[in-house]
Write an enzyme that holds these catalytic residues in place. Structure first.
Site, PDB file in Angstrom:
ATOM      1  N   HIS A  45       0.832  -1.217   0.000  1.00 45.15           N
ATOM      2  CA  HIS A  45       0.000   0.000   0.000  1.00 45.15           C
ATOM      3  C   HIS A  45       0.862   1.261   0.000  1.00 45.15           C
ATOM      4  O   HIS A  45       0.418   2.315   0.476  1.00 45.15           O
ATOM      5  CB  HIS A  45      -0.959   0.034   1.189  1.00 45.15           C
ATOM      6  CG  HIS A  45      -1.670  -1.264   1.424  1.00 45.15           C
ATOM      7  ND1 HIS A  45      -2.880  -1.573   0.839  1.00 45.15           N
ATOM      8  CD2 HIS A  45      -1.313  -2.352   2.148  1.00 45.15           C
ATOM      9  CE1 HIS A  45      -3.252  -2.800   1.216  1.00 45.15           C
ATOM     10  NE2 HIS A  45      -2.301  -3.295   2.014  1.00 45.15           N
ATOM     11  N   SER A  91      13.923  22.443 -15.642  1.00 41.07           N
ATOM     12  CA  SER A  91      12.715  23.229 -15.812  1.00 41.07           C
ATOM     13  C   SER A  91      13.111  24.600 -16.336  1.00 41.07           C
ATOM     14  O   SER A  91      14.138  25.146 -15.946  1.00 41.07           O
ATOM     15  CB  SER A  91      12.001  23.369 -14.464  1.00 41.07           C
ATOM     16  OG  SER A  91      11.150  24.492 -14.484  1.00 41.07           O
ATOM     17  N   LYS A 111      15.243  22.361 -10.448  1.00 37.63           N
ATOM     18  CA  LYS A 111      14.637  21.084 -10.845  1.00 37.63           C
ATOM     19  C   LYS A 111      15.562  20.196 -11.670  1.00 37.63           C
ATOM     20  O   LYS A 111      16.291  20.647 -12.525  1.00 37.63           O
ATOM     21  CB  LYS A 111      13.356  21.344 -11.666  1.00 37.63           C
ATOM     22  CG  LYS A 111      12.227  21.981 -10.901  1.00 37.63           C
ATOM     23  CD  LYS A 111      11.662  21.100  -9.798  1.00 37.63           C
ATOM     24  CE  LYS A 111      10.864  19.936 -10.341  1.00 37.63           C
ATOM     25  NZ  LYS A 111       9.601  20.306 -10.952  1.00 37.63           N
ATOM     26  N   GLU A 116       9.308   8.988 -16.789  1.00 43.00           N
ATOM     27  CA  GLU A 116       7.917   9.446 -16.962  1.00 43.00           C
ATOM     28  C   GLU A 116       7.414   9.139 -18.370  1.00 43.00           C
ATOM     29  O   GLU A 116       6.262   8.739 -18.568  1.00 43.00           O
ATOM     30  CB  GLU A 116       7.822  10.960 -16.709  1.00 43.00           C
ATOM     31  CG  GLU A 116       7.950  11.323 -15.247  1.00 43.00           C
ATOM     32  CD  GLU A 116       8.082  12.817 -15.039  1.00 43.00           C
ATOM     33  OE1 GLU A 116       7.539  13.316 -14.062  1.00 43.00           O
ATOM     34  OE2 GLU A 116       8.741  13.502 -15.846  1.00 43.00           O
TER      35      GLU A 116
END
Ligand code: ARG
Length: 464
Positions: A164, A285, A291, A298
């Site tokens: 979980h 970024s 970043k 992704e």
């Protein structure tokens, strides 16, 4: 012939037609834009067919030589970028055949004897796909080796295991990587299994019913490296279940890659910091200077949707088709090509990531320490001391509540506090509350103990 004298469909099948194809219909039905990438396999198939036609006496030796050398020139033209692809000639097959006749004259017109575009395209696609399967197999083999090497290096690197996504029990990073190994190993196995059914030759099925010529289907099959000729001509020209199987295996493999990537996205965030990816695999970024984004994982996660969509497109493409060939089947190519291209790119990306990712042992260890990961070990300890498991579970639950109150871990609790919860607890309890003690206790086959992971690494090496 059309007015500008360039060959078009009418030169290939226009005999019974009284008017030319509507310009829109010509564009609508053409597939050359996307099926031209089959040219290499189309030429291989034509050479095998021409060899066989010579052997059975349908082609003279000189005609056969002209055809084979014409096809070689065409291959050269295509690879040099000098070949003119014509939409008016519909597809890769008719483009190549028309050019062959331009180059070698009458002999070119004989190549299509005892053949149809229906068995031709089914043959081309199977040959193309077989090479893609072999490429996927090589990439998965590299990934398997990388995973085993890294698992061996991290057989005792402790990290939290999750259920979980909540800290559950300590595991080793090596054990986690071997879980990925098992997924990738089954993926490779699925592609190998799929390859057996891909590698069957439709050639000789002709349009649907076979041909009146005394063809040698075993000869063309073996010349093209197929395991055998397809047993039924109607089936061979029409079914695309081999493509469905490939897209299905590709979808499962992509879902696995996607799950790994989801973990990498979590692990590379500063809140986890379990893993560092090289700068070469990340992007920045344009507004936030701090970043370093895990775009590659992704995108692998995102591209999974494409491949699952490709499988779905093919399933729906097939479901309404009566025997035998229908033009619907021309629509198999874009999803199949896309699934294979996407899969191979994502396997390459994953290979790079796995080879370059650097785990952060300290962050993994402190996360494992923070989440009461050894609570189950304490309950098991009480069971060994004679406490029924449900009662042990309850006592340990109260110990965790007390530890939360005090802001400490289980291993830092006073013996007296633990004994107040269960009088069976003795000083030897601290050995089971450590991360190492918890790991070492799970030493059976498939367990997370460093020794079990090392044994699993050796077994895995033997399986690759
Ligand atoms: N371009 C077609 C395809 O990809 C080739 C077969 C066409 N056959 C036909 N009878 N129209 O399926």
């Amino acid at each position: 012939m059309s007015q500008n004298n360039a060959p078009d469909q009418s030169s290939m099948w226009g005999g019974r037609f009284a008017e030319p194809t509507d310009a829109f219909v010509a564009r609508f039905t053409a597939s050359v834009d996307f099926d031209k990438r089959l040219y290499h396999y189309d030429i291989l198939g034509s050479i095998a067919h021409a060899d066989m036609l010579r052997d059975i006496g349908v082609l003279e030796a000189a005609e056969h030589r002209a055809i084979v050398s014409g096809l070689a020139s065409i291959r050269g033209e295509i690879e040099r970028g000098g070949f003119v692809w014509r939409e008016a000639l519909e597809d890769v097959h008719m483009n190549i055949e028309a050019r062959l006749t331009e180059l070698v004259g009458e002999a070119g017109k004989k190549l299509h004897t005892a053949r149809s575009r229906n068995d031709q395209v089914a043959t081309d696609v199977r040959l193309w796909l077989r090479d893609r399967i072999d490429a996927a197999d090589r990439q998965l083999s590299t990934i398997l080796t990388c995973l085993v090497d890294s698992a061996s290096e991290h057989a005792d690197t402790v990290m939290p295991g999750y259920t979980h996504l909540q800290t559950a029990q300590p595991v080793t990073f090596g054990h986690h990587l071997l879980a990925w190994f098992e997924m990738a190993w089954r993926d490779r196995d699925r592609f190998r299994d799929c390859r057996r059914r891909v590698n069957v030759s439709p050639l000789g099925s002709a349009a649907l019913a076979g041909t009146t010529f005394p063809i040698d289907r075993a000869a063309t099959a073996s010349a093209l490296g197929f395991d055998q000729p397809a047993a039924n001509s109607l089936d061979a020209v029409s079914d695309r279940d081999f493509a469905l199987e490939f897209c299905s295996a590709a979808s499962v493999a992509m879902v696995h890659l996607s799950r790994w990537c989801e973990e990498l996205v979590l692990w590379t965030s500063p809140q986890w910091a379990f893993v560092t990816l090289p700068d070469a695999y990340c992007t920045g970024s344009s507004i936030m200077p701090q970043k370093k984004n895990p775009d590659v994982p992704e995108l692998v996660r995102g591209k999974t949707g494409r491949v699952v969509g490709d499988l779905n497109a093919l399933l729906v493409l097939m479901k309404g088709q009566p025997l035998a060939y229908n033009r619907d089947n021309q629509e198999d190519k874009l999803p199949l090509f896309d699934a294979a291209d996407t899969l191979l790119d994502c396997l390459q990306a994953m290979q790079g990531i796995i080879a370059a990712m650097r785990p952060n042992r300290a962050a993994m260890r402190s996360a494992a320490q923070a989440g009461f990961a050894t609570a189950t070990d304490l309950a098991d300890y009480l069971v060994v001391k004679g406490v029924p498991f449900r009662d042990a579970h309850d006592s340990v639950g109260r110990a965790v509540a007390l530890a939360i109150d005090k802001g400490i871990g289980l291993a830092e609790m006073e013996l007296a506090d633990l004994q107040a919860l269960s009088p069976r607890i003795e000083a030897d309890v601290y050995a089971v509350l450590t991360l190492e003690g918890s790991l070492a206790a799970r030493s059976h086959l498939g367990g997370t103990a460093p020794g079990a992971v090392r044994a699993a690494v050796e077994a895995a090496r033997r399986r690759i």
